[in-house]
Design an enzyme around this catalytic site. Structure first.
Site, PDB file in Angstrom:
ATOM      1  N   CYS A  47     -39.474 114.216  21.615  1.00 57.71           N
ATOM      2  CA  CYS A  47     -39.892 114.965  20.612  1.00 57.71           C
ATOM      3  C   CYS A  47     -38.546 115.330  19.809  1.00 57.71           C
ATOM      4  CB  CYS A  47     -40.066 116.462  21.435  1.00 57.71           C
ATOM      5  SG  CYS A  47     -40.024 117.946  20.264  1.00 57.71           S
ATOM      6  N   CYS A  50     -36.518 118.798  20.579  1.00 55.77           N
ATOM      7  CA  CYS A  50     -35.825 119.098  21.749  1.00 55.77           C
ATOM      8  C   CYS A  50     -35.743 117.994  22.773  1.00 55.77           C
ATOM      9  CB  CYS A  50     -36.905 120.262  22.683  1.00 55.77           C
ATOM     10  SG  CYS A  50     -38.458 119.546  23.362  1.00 55.77           S
ATOM     11  N   CYS A  96     -45.500 119.823  20.919  1.00 52.81           N
ATOM     12  CA  CYS A  96     -44.656 119.573  22.067  1.00 52.81           C
ATOM     13  C   CYS A  96     -44.974 120.856  23.109  1.00 52.81           C
ATOM     14  CB  CYS A  96     -43.273 119.392  21.843  1.00 52.81           C
ATOM     15  SG  CYS A  96     -41.882 119.611  23.022  1.00 52.81           S
ATOM     16  N   CYS A  99     -41.129 122.867  23.398  1.00 54.50           N
ATOM     17  CA  CYS A  99     -40.580 123.529  22.511  1.00 54.50           C
ATOM     18  C   CYS A  99     -41.334 124.127  21.071  1.00 54.50           C
ATOM     19  CB  CYS A  99     -39.180 122.967  21.620  1.00 54.50           C
ATOM     20  SG  CYS A  99     -40.102 121.625  20.283  1.00 54.50           S
ATOM     21  N   CYS A 119     -52.780 111.198  17.017  1.00 58.63           N
ATOM     22  CA  CYS A 119     -52.168 110.954  15.548  1.00 58.63           C
ATOM     23  C   CYS A 119     -50.940 111.773  15.194  1.00 58.63           C
ATOM     24  CB  CYS A 119     -53.108 111.270  14.481  1.00 58.63           C
ATOM     25  SG  CYS A 119     -52.813 110.790  12.683  1.00 58.63           S
TER      26      CYS A 119
HETATM   27 FE    FE Z   1     -40.148 119.618  21.803  1.00 65.80          FE
END
Ligand code: FE
Length: 134
Positions: A47, A50, A96, A99, A119
């Protein structure tokens, strides 16, 4: 998993304008423009907000959609799914789990073994190359 919560102001400081737009405002990068669309590196996509590991390169495939596509997350608890009824469509948004950053959407037209296409916006991802084994 401990969740990360930050103010909009803090996210603006930490992210590039494009990362902020996609991750925090649920934006979508233009197809065929992202850094990881036509990209074949071996490693882990984390990510960009984070650092949570989200996808492995072994699950990446060319969907020809213009966005990085994966048939599975690195672990099902690392991503969260939400019903998204924006833009006159019913889609499943993927975020995610740590976060809450927007990643993209999933669709039921992926390859085996899952049949699912994640996607994902390149702007939501940060690639970490696997260490070469000697
Ligand atoms: Fe994240």
């Amino acid at each position: 998993m401990s969740k990360i919560v930050k103010s909009e102001e803090q996210w603006r400081k930490e992210l590039t304008p494009e990362q902020f737009h996609v991750l925090r405002e649920k934006g979508t990068e233009r197809p065929f423009t992202g850094a990881y669309d036509d990209f074949k590196g071996q490693g882990v996509f984390k990510c960009a907000g984070c650092g949570e590991p989200l996808f492995e390169s072994s699950t990446k495939y060319n969907s020809k959609s213009g966005w990085p596509s994966f048939f599975a997350p690195i672990h099902r608890t690392h991503v969260a799914e939400h019903t998204d009824q924006s833009h006159g469509m019913v889609r499943t948004e993927v975020t995610c789990a740590k976060c809450g950053g927007h990643l993209g959407h999933l669709f039921p037209d992926g390859p085996l073994p899952t049949g699912t296409r994640y996607c994902i916006n390149s702007a939501s991802l940060a690639f970490e190359e696997a260490k070469k084994k000697d």
